[in-house]
Design a protein around this motif. Structure first.
Motif, PDB file in Angstrom:
ATOM      1  N   ASP A 132     -30.487   0.220 -53.743  1.00  0.00           N
ATOM      2  CA  ASP A 132     -30.149   0.838 -54.840  1.00  0.00           C
ATOM      3  C   ASP A 132     -30.028   0.953 -56.600  1.00  0.00           C
ATOM      4  O   ASP A 132     -30.022   2.102 -57.059  1.00  0.00           O
ATOM      5  CB  ASP A 132     -28.468   1.451 -54.774  1.00  0.00           C
ATOM      6  N   ARG A 171     -31.550   1.854 -50.427  1.00  0.00           N
ATOM      7  CA  ARG A 171     -32.253   3.178 -49.832  1.00  0.00           C
ATOM      8  C   ARG A 171     -33.060   3.230 -48.560  1.00  0.00           C
ATOM      9  O   ARG A 171     -33.809   2.919 -49.140  1.00  0.00           O
ATOM     10  CB  ARG A 171     -32.959   3.563 -51.385  1.00  0.00           C
ATOM     11  N   ASP A 203     -26.168   1.608 -43.704  1.00  0.00           N
ATOM     12  CA  ASP A 203     -25.238   2.400 -44.688  1.00  0.00           C
ATOM     13  C   ASP A 203     -23.902   1.654 -44.861  1.00  0.00           C
ATOM     14  O   ASP A 203     -23.469   1.931 -46.019  1.00  0.00           O
ATOM     15  CB  ASP A 203     -25.373   3.241 -43.886  1.00  0.00           C
ATOM     16  N   ASP A 205     -35.609   5.926 -46.286  1.00  0.00           N
ATOM     17  CA  ASP A 205     -36.442   6.590 -45.553  1.00  0.00           C
ATOM     18  C   ASP A 205     -35.901   6.878 -43.981  1.00  0.00           C
ATOM     19  O   ASP A 205     -36.831   5.943 -44.075  1.00  0.00           O
ATOM     20  CB  ASP A 205     -37.625   7.402 -46.923  1.00  0.00           C
TER      21      ASP A 205
END
Length: 172
Positions: free
Chosen positions: A156, A131, A125, A133
């Protein structure tokens, strides 16, 4: 097996990673060792893992063309110590709890998915471009307790390189 490992070596060269250990169908790759690259290690490992996953989809087993490989990956970020062990057949080894947690991420993962720790997710991040989950919490025992884990889903921008590089002698 030689074609598979040759393909891995070609793919590893695209990233700042080092293949520390290969045995049977298991391998350990590190980034930031032996050269320190700071927090970029996590994006190198993430990009490599996604590249391997994409490449495995199109990889053909020469003697079993109708079979597909089903790889399972996991990673964790943290402090590590690299040492050369042995004198007769010296071996570069990584000794640390970080490697143990990474192994658990792999073992508790699923085929064709990349299981990562919350530590790696936080670093991803911070560097951006990936990305993830939530997968939920995983109990790592009395010593480490429960940690939240994630699936690395992709970049991304959604672009993955699916071209598999075979060694020259195997590509034709």
């Amino acid at each position: 097996m030689n074609v598979f490992y040759g393909t891995l070596d070609i793919r590893f060269r695209k990233f700042r990673v080092y293949n520390v250990h290969s045995m049977a169908d298991e391998f350990m790759v590190v980034s930031g060792m032996p050269q320190d690259i700071g927090e970029e290690h996590v994006s190198e490992i993430a990009a490599m893992a996604l590249d391997l996953l994409a490449g495995s989809v199109v990889f053909q087993i020469p003697h079993k063309p109708n079979k597909k490989i089903n790889i399972r990956m996991g990673f964790h970020s943290g402090p590590a110590t690299g040492v050369v062990a042995g004198s007769r057949i010296p071996n570069y080894c990584v000794m640390c709890d970080t490697a143990n947690v990474a192994r658990v991420m792999e073992k508790m993962g699923e085929g064709m998915r990349i299981h990562i720790s919350s530590t790696s997710k936080e670093l991803l991040d911070k560097v951006g471009g990936y990305r993830c989950d939530s997968r939920g919490f995983l109990d790592l025992g009395v010593k480490r307790g429960q940690i939240e884990t994630f699936w690395l889903v992709g970049p991304d921008n959604g672009e993955l390189d699916t071209e598999i590089g075979l060694p020259e002698s195997q590509g034709k």
